[in-house]
Write a protein that holds these residues in place. Structure first.
Motif, PDB file in Angstrom:
ATOM      1  N   MET A   1       0.795  -1.226  -0.103  1.00 49.53           N
ATOM      2  CA  MET A   1      -0.024   0.155   0.132  1.00 49.53           C
ATOM      3  C   MET A   1       0.865   1.274   0.171  1.00 49.53           C
ATOM      4  SD  MET A   1      -2.928   0.978   2.607  1.00 49.53           S
ATOM      5  CE  MET A   1      -4.100  -0.278   1.752  1.00 49.53           C
ATOM      6  N   TRP A  51      10.571  -4.305   9.863  1.00 52.79           N
ATOM      7  CA  TRP A  51       9.750  -3.381   9.059  1.00 52.79           C
ATOM      8  C   TRP A  51      10.650  -3.419   7.659  1.00 52.79           C
ATOM      9  CZ3 TRP A  51       5.456  -0.777   8.390  1.00 52.79           C
ATOM     10  CH2 TRP A  51       5.238   0.355   7.612  1.00 52.79           C
ATOM     11  N   ASP A  53       9.783  -3.225   3.270  1.00 47.62           N
ATOM     12  CA  ASP A  53       8.792  -2.739   2.293  1.00 47.62           C
ATOM     13  C   ASP A  53       7.595  -2.225   2.597  1.00 47.62           C
ATOM     14  OD1 ASP A  53      10.388  -3.219   0.081  1.00 47.62           O
ATOM     15  OD2 ASP A  53       9.569  -5.075  -0.494  1.00 47.62           O
ATOM     16  N   GLN A  54       7.531  -1.196   3.670  1.00 46.27           N
ATOM     17  CA  GLN A  54       6.338  -0.634   4.129  1.00 46.27           C
ATOM     18  C   GLN A  54       5.342  -1.747   4.675  1.00 46.27           C
ATOM     19  OE1 GLN A  54       6.258   2.816   4.290  1.00 46.27           O
ATOM     20  NE2 GLN A  54       8.365   2.180   4.130  1.00 46.27           N
ATOM     21  N   ALA A  55       5.901  -2.894   5.409  1.00 43.09           N
ATOM     22  CA  ALA A  55       4.956  -3.757   5.880  1.00 43.09           C
ATOM     23  C   ALA A  55       5.733  -4.406   7.318  1.00 43.09           C
ATOM     24  CB  ALA A  55       4.786  -4.999   4.864  1.00 43.09           C
ATOM     25  N   TRP A  57       6.739  -7.497   9.271  1.00 45.06           N
ATOM     26  CA  TRP A  57       6.918  -9.090   9.150  1.00 45.06           C
ATOM     27  C   TRP A  57       7.158  -9.637  10.536  1.00 45.06           C
ATOM     28  CZ3 TRP A  57       6.912 -11.319   4.277  1.00 45.06           C
ATOM     29  CH2 TRP A  57       6.753 -10.431   3.166  1.00 45.06           C
ATOM     30  N   GLY A  96      -4.244  -2.583  10.012  1.00 40.31           N
ATOM     31  CA  GLY A  96      -4.205  -3.438   8.756  1.00 40.31           C
ATOM     32  C   GLY A  96      -4.604  -4.610   8.528  1.00 40.31           C
ATOM     33  N   GLU A  99      -1.497 -11.343   6.497  1.00 43.28           N
ATOM     34  CA  GLU A  99      -1.587 -12.317   5.270  1.00 43.28           C
ATOM     35  C   GLU A  99      -0.317 -13.527   5.496  1.00 43.28           C
ATOM     36  OE1 GLU A  99      -0.907 -11.596   1.101  1.00 43.28           O
ATOM     37  OE2 GLU A  99      -0.346  -9.389   1.951  1.00 43.28           O
ATOM     38  N   ARG A 141       2.797 -11.110   7.183  1.00 47.39           N
ATOM     39  CA  ARG A 141       2.981  -9.940   6.709  1.00 47.39           C
ATOM     40  C   ARG A 141       1.803  -9.044   6.928  1.00 47.39           C
ATOM     41  NH1 ARG A 141       4.484  -9.523   0.529  1.00 47.39           N
ATOM     42  NH2 ARG A 141       2.428 -10.381   0.650  1.00 47.39           N
ATOM     43  N   THR A 143      -0.017  -5.534   6.460  1.00 47.26           N
ATOM     44  CA  THR A 143       0.066  -4.447   5.351  1.00 47.26           C
ATOM     45  C   THR A 143      -0.786  -3.285   5.954  1.00 47.26           C
ATOM     46  OG1 THR A 143       0.233  -5.949   3.489  1.00 47.26           O
ATOM     47  CG2 THR A 143      -0.535  -3.828   3.184  1.00 47.26           C
TER      48      THR A 143
END
Length: 159
Positions: A1, A51, A53-55, A57, A96, A99, A141, A143
């Motif tokens: 996102m 943190w 890729d803007q997610a 984990w 958020g 997944e 992950r 998001t």
């Protein structure tokens, strides 16, 4: 996102962190609290995270209440916060969806999407570049749909 798709922060913009400050903060922090929901109400756990890729984990135990909750309803809230005295307080709250990424449980099969999160978590928490697998964990992950941040240090800086 992307940043444009994130819901805007409504908390005081005076203490909000910039996107670069959020990235730096989430890269250095070691603990988060993840809230899930189930038929009995909220469930909250403290976890390690990275943190990337803007997610967010998370390497989660697949038999945990958190895993069961997320399999039923992927909506989560994640909180990272720090500080002792009032003007040291800062944090990031993410709401958020979670997944599963990769195989369950994770045994190390090739998954290009996991190369960097695994390298980051191995380095951050195990002081190695090799991810340990125990056949009890798998990757989630998260998001962000919204990111809210605060740094009361800015109140001192702004006078």
């Amino acid at each position: 996102m992307t940043e444009q798709q994130l819901r805007p922060q409504r908390r005081s913009r005076r203490v909000a962190m910039t996107p670069d400050e959020i990235d730096a903060y989430l890269t250095e922090e070691r603990m988060c609290r993840v809230a899930t929901i189930n038929e009995h109400g909220p469930h909250l756990t403290a976890l390690w995270f990275v943190w990337h890729d803007q997610a967010v984990w998370i390497y989660s135990i697949t038999g945990s209440q958190r895993w069961v909750d997320i399999s039923r309803d992927p909506r989560v809230a994640v909180l990272m916060d720090s500080g002792h005295d009032y003007f040291e307080l800062r944090g990031v709250e993410i709401t958020g969806t979670a997944e599963v990424v990769g195989e369950v449980p994770r045994v190390g099969e090739s998954c290009p999407e996991l190369h960097e999160p695994e390298r980051l978590i191995a380095r951050k928490y195990f002081d190695t570049d090799q991810m340990p697998y125990d056949e009890r964990h798998a990757w989630l992950r998260i998001t962000p749909g919204k990111i809210a941040s605060w740094s009361f240090r800015k109140m001192v800086d702004q006078g």
